[in-house]
Design an enzyme around this catalytic site. Structure first.
Site, PDB file in Angstrom:
ATOM      1  N   CYS A 161     -14.967   2.178  18.773  1.00 22.88           N
ATOM      2  CA  CYS A 161     -15.154   2.655  17.498  1.00 22.88           C
ATOM      3  C   CYS A 161     -14.019   2.435  16.652  1.00 22.88           C
ATOM      4  CB  CYS A 161     -14.916   4.265  17.937  1.00 22.88           C
ATOM      5  SG  CYS A 161     -16.863   4.584  18.518  1.00 22.88           S
ATOM      6  N   CYS A 165     -22.503  16.197  16.548  1.00 22.74           N
ATOM      7  CA  CYS A 165     -22.382  14.527  17.123  1.00 22.74           C
ATOM      8  C   CYS A 165     -22.791  13.898  16.328  1.00 22.74           C
ATOM      9  CB  CYS A 165     -22.954  14.718  18.630  1.00 22.74           C
ATOM     10  SG  CYS A 165     -23.609  15.467  19.525  1.00 22.74           S
ATOM     11  N   CYS A 166     -21.987  12.780  15.876  1.00 23.23           N
ATOM     12  CA  CYS A 166     -22.448  11.666  14.644  1.00 23.23           C
ATOM     13  C   CYS A 166     -23.422  11.228  15.170  1.00 23.23           C
ATOM     14  CB  CYS A 166     -20.867  10.777  14.573  1.00 23.23           C
ATOM     15  SG  CYS A 166     -20.437   9.783  15.944  1.00 23.23           S
TER      16      CYS A 166
END
Length: 394
Positions: A81, A211-212
Protein backbone atom coordinates in the site's frame (compact mmCIF):
# COMPACT_ATOMS: atom_id res chain seq x y z
CA UNK A 1 21.96 16.30 -1.98
CA UNK A 2 20.18 19.18 -3.70
CA UNK A 3 16.65 20.50 -3.26
CA UNK A 4 13.79 18.70 -5.01
CA UNK A 5 10.61 20.37 -6.21
CA UNK A 6 7.24 18.97 -7.20
CA UNK A 7 6.69 20.74 -10.47
CA UNK A 8 3.33 19.25 -11.36
CA UNK A 9 0.73 16.80 -10.12
CA UNK A 10 -2.21 15.02 -11.69
CA UNK A 11 -4.82 12.45 -10.85
CA UNK A 12 -8.06 11.12 -12.20
CA UNK A 13 -11.35 10.61 -10.33
CA UNK A 14 -11.28 7.35 -8.40
CA UNK A 15 -13.95 4.76 -9.15
CA UNK A 16 -15.34 1.47 -7.91
CA UNK A 17 -13.89 -1.65 -9.60
CA UNK A 18 -15.27 -2.13 -13.09
CA UNK A 19 -16.50 1.45 -13.41
CA UNK A 20 -13.42 3.02 -14.96
CA UNK A 21 -10.77 2.63 -17.64
CA UNK A 22 -8.12 -0.12 -17.72
CA UNK A 23 -4.87 0.54 -15.89
CA UNK A 24 -2.85 1.70 -18.89
CA UNK A 25 -5.44 4.32 -19.84
CA UNK A 26 -5.76 5.52 -16.24
CA UNK A 27 -1.99 5.75 -15.88
CA UNK A 28 -1.52 7.66 -19.11
CA UNK A 29 -4.27 10.14 -18.15
CA UNK A 30 -2.76 10.85 -14.73
CA UNK A 31 0.77 11.20 -16.10
CA UNK A 32 -0.41 13.54 -18.85
CA UNK A 33 -2.26 15.65 -16.26
CA UNK A 34 0.91 15.99 -14.16
CA UNK A 35 2.97 16.99 -17.20
CA UNK A 36 0.34 19.53 -18.27
CA UNK A 37 0.29 20.92 -14.73
CA UNK A 38 4.07 21.40 -14.87
CA UNK A 39 3.83 22.83 -18.38
CA UNK A 40 6.35 20.43 -19.91
CA UNK A 41 6.31 17.58 -22.39
CA UNK A 42 7.13 13.93 -21.81
CA UNK A 43 10.34 14.44 -23.80
CA UNK A 44 11.71 16.50 -20.89
CA UNK A 45 11.35 13.54 -18.47
CA UNK A 46 14.62 11.65 -17.93
CA UNK A 47 13.45 8.78 -15.70
CA UNK A 48 10.14 7.31 -14.54
CA UNK A 49 9.17 5.25 -11.51
CA UNK A 50 5.79 3.54 -11.81
CA UNK A 51 3.99 1.86 -8.92
CA UNK A 52 1.25 -0.77 -8.89
CA UNK A 53 0.55 -3.85 -6.76
CA UNK A 54 -1.74 -6.03 -8.88
CA UNK A 55 -0.43 -6.25 -12.42
CA UNK A 56 1.98 -7.96 -14.76
CA UNK A 57 5.61 -6.93 -15.02
CA UNK A 58 6.33 -3.85 -17.17
CA UNK A 59 2.78 -2.52 -16.76
CA UNK A 60 4.48 0.83 -16.14
CA UNK A 61 5.86 0.85 -19.66
CA UNK A 62 2.44 -0.05 -21.05
CA UNK A 63 0.97 3.05 -19.37
CA UNK A 64 3.75 5.45 -20.33
CA UNK A 65 4.19 4.34 -23.93
CA UNK A 66 0.92 6.15 -24.64
CA UNK A 67 2.87 9.35 -24.00
CA UNK A 68 5.71 8.34 -26.30
CA UNK A 69 8.56 5.88 -26.58
CA UNK A 70 11.47 8.08 -25.58
CA UNK A 71 13.79 5.29 -24.40
CA UNK A 72 14.14 6.57 -20.83
CA UNK A 73 14.55 4.18 -17.88
CA UNK A 74 11.16 3.05 -16.55
CA UNK A 75 11.31 1.28 -13.17
CA UNK A 76 8.30 -0.68 -11.90
CA UNK A 77 7.72 -0.51 -8.12
CA UNK A 78 5.67 -2.71 -5.76
CA UNK A 79 5.72 -2.00 -2.00
CA UNK A 80 2.15 -2.95 -1.09
CA UNK A 81 0.00 0.00 0.00
CA UNK A 82 3.02 2.33 0.17
CA UNK A 83 3.82 1.70 -3.50
CA UNK A 84 2.93 5.18 -4.77
CA UNK A 85 5.04 6.98 -2.18
CA UNK A 86 7.87 4.48 -2.74
CA UNK A 87 7.90 5.55 -6.40
CA UNK A 88 7.91 9.16 -5.20
CA UNK A 89 10.81 8.39 -2.83
CA UNK A 90 12.86 6.87 -5.64
CA UNK A 91 12.10 9.80 -7.96
CA UNK A 92 13.16 12.28 -5.27
CA UNK A 93 16.42 10.42 -4.73
CA UNK A 94 17.20 10.50 -8.44
CA UNK A 95 16.80 14.28 -8.58
CA UNK A 96 18.42 14.97 -5.20
CA UNK A 97 21.52 12.96 -6.14
CA UNK A 98 21.97 14.77 -9.44
CA UNK A 99 21.31 11.63 -11.49
CA UNK A 100 18.42 13.38 -13.27
CA UNK A 101 16.90 16.85 -13.60
CA UNK A 102 13.28 15.80 -14.16
CA UNK A 103 11.65 12.53 -13.10
CA UNK A 104 8.08 11.27 -13.29
CA UNK A 105 6.48 9.25 -10.47
CA UNK A 106 3.27 7.47 -11.47
CA UNK A 107 0.98 5.12 -9.58
CA UNK A 108 -2.15 3.24 -10.66
CA UNK A 109 -4.28 0.29 -9.66
CA UNK A 110 -7.03 -1.66 -11.40
CA UNK A 111 -8.65 -3.56 -8.53
CA UNK A 112 -11.36 -6.20 -8.24
CA UNK A 113 -14.28 -6.17 -5.78
CA UNK A 114 -13.90 -7.62 -2.30
CA UNK A 115 -11.18 -7.88 0.31
CA UNK A 116 -7.50 -8.06 -0.62
CA UNK A 117 -6.28 -11.59 -1.12
CA UNK A 118 -3.09 -13.45 -2.02
CA UNK A 119 -2.69 -14.34 -5.68
CA UNK A 120 0.08 -16.90 -5.23
CA UNK A 121 -0.76 -19.96 -3.14
CA UNK A 122 2.30 -22.03 -4.13
CA UNK A 123 4.91 -19.98 -2.22
CA UNK A 124 5.51 -18.46 1.22
CA UNK A 125 3.49 -15.35 2.04
CA UNK A 126 5.54 -12.23 2.85
CA UNK A 127 3.18 -11.75 5.82
CA UNK A 128 4.28 -14.99 7.52
CA UNK A 129 6.09 -13.24 10.39
CA UNK A 130 3.27 -10.75 10.95
CA UNK A 131 0.63 -13.47 10.88
CA UNK A 132 2.56 -15.57 13.37
CA UNK A 133 2.73 -12.67 15.82
CA UNK A 134 -0.94 -11.80 15.21
CA UNK A 135 -2.15 -15.36 15.85
CA UNK A 136 -0.10 -15.49 19.02
CA UNK A 137 -1.62 -12.24 20.27
CA UNK A 138 -5.27 -12.63 19.26
CA UNK A 139 -5.81 -16.10 17.83
CA UNK A 140 -7.12 -17.00 14.38
CA UNK A 141 -10.20 -15.63 12.63
CA UNK A 142 -12.14 -16.05 9.40
CA UNK A 143 -12.09 -12.28 8.84
CA UNK A 144 -9.94 -10.95 5.96
CA UNK A 145 -6.30 -10.49 6.90
CA UNK A 146 -6.04 -6.69 6.75
CA UNK A 147 -9.08 -6.03 9.01
CA UNK A 148 -7.78 -8.65 11.42
CA UNK A 149 -4.50 -6.79 11.69
CA UNK A 150 -5.76 -3.22 11.85
CA UNK A 151 -8.91 -4.11 13.78
CA UNK A 152 -6.73 -5.97 16.23
CA UNK A 153 -4.53 -2.89 16.64
CA UNK A 154 -7.63 -0.77 17.25
CA UNK A 155 -8.96 -3.23 19.83
CA UNK A 156 -5.59 -3.27 21.57
CA UNK A 157 -5.50 0.53 21.71
CA UNK A 158 -9.09 0.69 22.97
CA UNK A 159 -8.35 -1.84 25.72
CA UNK A 160 -5.32 0.17 26.80
CA UNK A 161 -6.98 3.60 26.88
CA UNK A 162 -10.72 2.89 27.11
CA UNK A 163 -11.51 4.28 23.65
CA UNK A 164 -15.22 4.16 22.80
CA UNK A 165 -16.57 2.57 19.58
CA UNK A 166 -18.18 5.92 18.77
CA UNK A 167 -14.75 7.53 18.56
CA UNK A 168 -13.67 5.21 15.74
CA UNK A 169 -16.99 5.89 13.98
CA UNK A 170 -16.44 9.66 14.18
CA UNK A 171 -13.37 9.24 11.97
CA UNK A 172 -15.50 7.72 9.19
CA UNK A 173 -18.04 10.51 9.54
CA UNK A 174 -15.26 13.08 9.20
CA UNK A 175 -13.79 11.29 6.16
CA UNK A 176 -17.12 11.33 4.31
CA UNK A 177 -17.71 14.97 5.22
CA UNK A 178 -14.35 15.92 3.73
CA UNK A 179 -14.82 13.71 0.65
CA UNK A 180 -18.15 15.40 -0.10
CA UNK A 181 -16.02 18.39 -1.20
CA UNK A 182 -13.66 16.34 -3.38
CA UNK A 183 -14.65 15.65 -7.01
CA UNK A 184 -11.97 12.92 -7.19
CA UNK A 185 -13.41 10.85 -4.31
CA UNK A 186 -15.32 7.60 -4.84
CA UNK A 187 -17.63 8.04 -1.78
CA UNK A 188 -19.07 11.55 -1.56
CA UNK A 189 -22.27 10.88 0.38
CA UNK A 190 -22.06 11.86 4.04
CA UNK A 191 -22.89 9.31 6.74
CA UNK A 192 -23.89 9.55 10.37
CA UNK A 193 -22.20 8.04 13.37
CA UNK A 194 -25.24 5.79 13.84
CA UNK A 195 -25.00 4.53 10.25
CA UNK A 196 -21.31 3.75 10.67
CA UNK A 197 -21.89 1.77 13.87
CA UNK A 198 -24.90 -0.07 12.39
CA UNK A 199 -23.02 -1.27 9.30
CA UNK A 200 -21.90 -4.95 9.37
CA UNK A 201 -19.25 -5.79 11.93
CA UNK A 202 -15.89 -6.84 10.45
CA UNK A 203 -13.32 -7.24 13.25
CA UNK A 204 -12.52 -5.58 16.59
CA UNK A 205 -13.98 -2.06 16.58
CA UNK A 206 -14.28 -2.04 12.79
CA UNK A 207 -17.54 -2.03 10.88
CA UNK A 208 -17.80 -2.03 7.10
CA UNK A 209 -18.03 1.76 6.89
CA UNK A 210 -14.73 1.96 8.78
CA UNK A 211 -12.83 0.06 6.07
CA UNK A 212 -11.44 1.56 2.87
CA UNK A 213 -13.04 0.31 -0.37
CA UNK A 214 -11.29 -1.48 -3.26
CA UNK A 215 -10.75 1.29 -5.78
CA UNK A 216 -9.43 1.94 -9.27
CA UNK A 217 -7.47 5.08 -10.06
CA UNK A 218 -4.18 6.76 -10.92
CA UNK A 219 -2.09 9.75 -9.83
CA UNK A 220 1.29 11.19 -10.77
CA UNK A 221 3.88 13.81 -9.87
CA UNK A 222 6.68 15.52 -11.80
CA UNK A 223 9.79 16.03 -9.66
CA UNK A 224 12.60 18.31 -10.73
CA UNK A 225 15.57 20.37 -9.62
CA UNK A 226 15.23 24.11 -8.92
CA UNK A 227 17.37 24.80 -11.99
CA UNK A 228 15.04 22.77 -14.21
CA UNK A 229 12.00 24.55 -12.74
CA UNK A 230 13.56 27.95 -13.53
CA UNK A 231 14.61 26.91 -17.04
CA UNK A 232 11.13 25.70 -17.96
CA UNK A 233 9.33 28.44 -15.99
CA UNK A 234 7.36 26.07 -13.79
CA UNK A 235 5.12 28.54 -12.03
CA UNK A 236 3.89 26.89 -8.82
CA UNK A 237 6.48 24.40 -7.58
CA UNK A 238 6.26 22.93 -4.10
CA UNK A 239 9.39 21.81 -2.26
CA UNK A 240 9.94 18.44 -0.63
CA UNK A 241 11.54 19.71 2.57
CA UNK A 242 12.24 16.25 4.02
CA UNK A 243 11.37 12.63 3.37
CA UNK A 244 12.08 9.28 5.01
CA UNK A 245 11.31 5.65 4.28
CA UNK A 246 11.47 2.99 7.00
CA UNK A 247 10.91 -0.75 7.13
CA UNK A 248 10.26 -3.15 9.98
CA UNK A 249 12.64 -3.54 12.90
CA UNK A 250 12.75 -6.36 15.49
CA UNK A 251 10.02 -4.63 17.54
CA UNK A 252 7.50 -5.70 14.89
CA UNK A 253 8.12 -9.38 15.48
CA UNK A 254 9.98 -10.01 18.78
CA UNK A 255 8.59 -10.78 22.23
CA UNK A 256 7.72 -7.11 22.78
CA UNK A 257 5.55 -6.97 19.63
CA UNK A 258 1.97 -5.73 19.84
CA UNK A 259 -0.74 -5.49 17.23
CA UNK A 260 0.09 -1.79 16.92
CA UNK A 261 3.69 -2.57 16.01
CA UNK A 262 2.54 -5.33 13.64
CA UNK A 263 0.61 -2.73 11.61
CA UNK A 264 3.50 -0.28 11.44
CA UNK A 265 3.25 2.02 14.45
CA UNK A 266 7.01 1.91 15.07
CA UNK A 267 7.81 2.32 11.36
CA UNK A 268 5.61 5.42 11.27
CA UNK A 269 7.07 6.90 14.42
CA UNK A 270 10.64 6.36 13.19
CA UNK A 271 9.97 7.87 9.74
CA UNK A 272 8.19 10.88 11.23
CA UNK A 273 11.05 11.46 13.69
CA UNK A 274 13.58 11.40 10.85
CA UNK A 275 11.55 13.92 8.86
CA UNK A 276 11.02 16.31 11.77
CA UNK A 277 14.69 16.14 12.69
CA UNK A 278 15.88 16.69 9.12
CA UNK A 279 13.51 19.62 8.60
CA UNK A 280 13.92 21.15 12.05
CA UNK A 281 10.18 21.34 12.62
CA UNK A 282 7.78 20.27 15.35
CA UNK A 283 4.61 18.26 14.71
CA UNK A 284 2.71 21.28 16.03
CA UNK A 285 3.91 23.26 13.01
CA UNK A 286 1.98 21.02 10.60
CA UNK A 287 -1.27 22.47 9.25
CA UNK A 288 -2.56 19.64 7.07
CA UNK A 289 -1.87 15.91 6.88
CA UNK A 290 -2.78 13.19 4.42
CA UNK A 291 -2.31 10.00 6.44
CA UNK A 292 -2.90 6.34 5.72
CA UNK A 293 -6.44 5.76 7.00
CA UNK A 294 -7.02 2.35 5.43
CA UNK A 295 -9.15 1.68 8.52
CA UNK A 296 -10.39 4.08 11.18
CA UNK A 297 -8.24 2.22 13.70
CA UNK A 298 -5.09 3.10 11.77
CA UNK A 299 -5.98 6.77 11.55
CA UNK A 300 -6.52 6.84 15.31
CA UNK A 301 -3.18 5.29 16.23
CA UNK A 302 -1.33 7.23 13.51
CA UNK A 303 -2.25 10.55 15.14
CA UNK A 304 0.04 9.52 17.97
CA UNK A 305 2.72 7.81 15.86
CA UNK A 306 3.13 11.05 13.87
CA UNK A 307 3.27 13.09 17.08
CA UNK A 308 0.14 15.10 16.26
CA UNK A 309 -1.16 14.38 19.76
CA UNK A 310 0.52 12.75 22.78
CA UNK A 311 0.20 9.02 23.41
CA UNK A 312 -3.12 8.07 24.93
CA UNK A 313 -4.90 11.26 23.82
CA UNK A 314 -6.17 10.29 20.35
CA UNK A 315 -9.77 9.97 21.56
CA UNK A 316 -9.75 13.51 22.95
CA UNK A 317 -8.11 14.69 19.72
CA UNK A 318 -11.07 13.27 17.75
CA UNK A 319 -13.85 14.29 20.13
CA UNK A 320 -12.52 17.86 20.35
CA UNK A 321 -12.49 18.14 16.55
CA UNK A 322 -8.75 18.80 16.44
CA UNK A 323 -8.50 16.52 13.37
CA UNK A 324 -10.65 18.65 11.06
CA UNK A 325 -11.34 22.20 9.90
CA UNK A 326 -11.23 24.65 12.78
CA UNK A 327 -9.12 22.24 14.85
CA UNK A 328 -5.40 21.80 15.42
CA UNK A 329 -4.54 20.03 12.13
CA UNK A 330 -6.78 19.04 9.24
CA UNK A 331 -6.33 15.33 8.58
CA UNK A 332 -7.23 13.89 5.19
CA UNK A 333 -9.02 16.87 3.65
CA UNK A 334 -9.32 14.71 0.51
CA UNK A 335 -11.51 12.21 2.35
CA UNK A 336 -8.56 9.86 2.74
CA UNK A 337 -8.45 6.20 1.85
CA UNK A 338 -11.73 5.65 3.68
CA UNK A 339 -13.73 7.88 1.32
CA UNK A 340 -11.53 9.12 -1.53
CA UNK A 341 -10.61 5.47 -2.08
CA UNK A 342 -7.50 3.31 -2.00
CA UNK A 343 -6.17 2.20 -5.41
CA UNK A 344 -3.03 0.76 -3.84
CA UNK A 345 -0.38 1.93 -6.29
CA UNK A 346 -1.94 5.36 -6.71
CA UNK A 347 -2.62 6.27 -3.08
CA UNK A 348 0.76 7.78 -2.20
CA UNK A 349 0.76 9.99 -5.28
CA UNK A 350 -2.86 11.02 -4.74
CA UNK A 351 -1.84 12.15 -1.25
CA UNK A 352 1.01 14.12 -2.83
CA UNK A 353 -1.36 15.78 -5.29
CA UNK A 354 -3.78 16.83 -2.55
CA UNK A 355 -1.04 18.40 -0.46
CA UNK A 356 0.47 20.23 -3.42
CA UNK A 357 -2.96 21.70 -4.20
CA UNK A 358 -3.34 22.69 -0.55
CA UNK A 359 0.02 24.47 -0.46
CA UNK A 360 -0.75 26.26 -3.71
CA UNK A 361 -4.08 27.44 -2.28
CA UNK A 362 -5.92 25.58 -5.06
CA UNK A 363 -7.83 22.92 -3.14
CA UNK A 364 -11.12 24.77 -3.71
CA UNK A 365 -13.81 23.77 -1.19
CA UNK A 366 -11.27 21.65 0.71
CA UNK A 367 -8.75 24.46 1.18
CA UNK A 368 -7.12 24.67 4.61
CA UNK A 369 -6.51 28.30 5.53
CA UNK A 370 -2.95 29.54 6.00
CA UNK A 371 -1.20 26.19 5.55
CA UNK A 372 2.58 26.43 5.27
CA UNK A 373 3.69 22.86 6.01
CA UNK A 374 1.96 19.68 4.80
CA UNK A 375 2.76 16.13 5.89
CA UNK A 376 2.15 12.88 4.01
CA UNK A 377 2.10 9.39 5.56
CA UNK A 378 1.78 6.25 3.43
CA UNK A 379 2.09 2.76 4.91
CA UNK A 380 2.49 -0.71 3.44
CA UNK A 381 2.43 -3.87 5.51
CA UNK A 382 5.27 -6.25 4.98
CA UNK A 383 6.54 -3.51 5.38
CA UNK A 384 7.37 0.03 4.37
CA UNK A 385 6.40 3.49 5.55
CA UNK A 386 7.10 6.77 3.75
CA UNK A 387 6.66 10.15 5.42
CA UNK A 388 7.12 13.32 3.35
CA UNK A 389 7.07 16.98 4.37
CA UNK A 390 6.15 19.64 1.79
CA UNK A 391 6.36 23.44 1.82
CA UNK A 392 5.75 26.21 -0.73
CA UNK A 393 8.72 27.66 -2.58
CA UNK A 394 9.30 31.15 -1.18
Amino acid sequence: MRSVLVGGVGMIPFTKPGAGDPYDVMGERAARAALDDAGIGYDQVQQAYVGYVYGDSTSGQAALYGLGQTGIPVVNVNNNCSTGSSALWLARQAVASGAAECVLALGFEQMTPGALRALWEDRPTPFARSMSVMHGLQGESQAPLAPQMFGGAGAEYAARYGTKPETFAKISVKARRHAARNPYAVFRTEVTEEEVLASPHIYGPLTRLQCCPPTCGAAAAVLCSPEFAARYRISEPVAIRAQAMTTDTPTTFDDSATMMTVVGYDMTRAAAHQVYEAAGVDPGDIGVVELHDCFTANELITYEALGLTPEGTAEKFVVDGDNTYGGRVVTNPSGGLLSKGHPLGATGLAQCAELVWQLRGRAEARQVDGVRLALQHNLGLGGACVVTLYEPVS
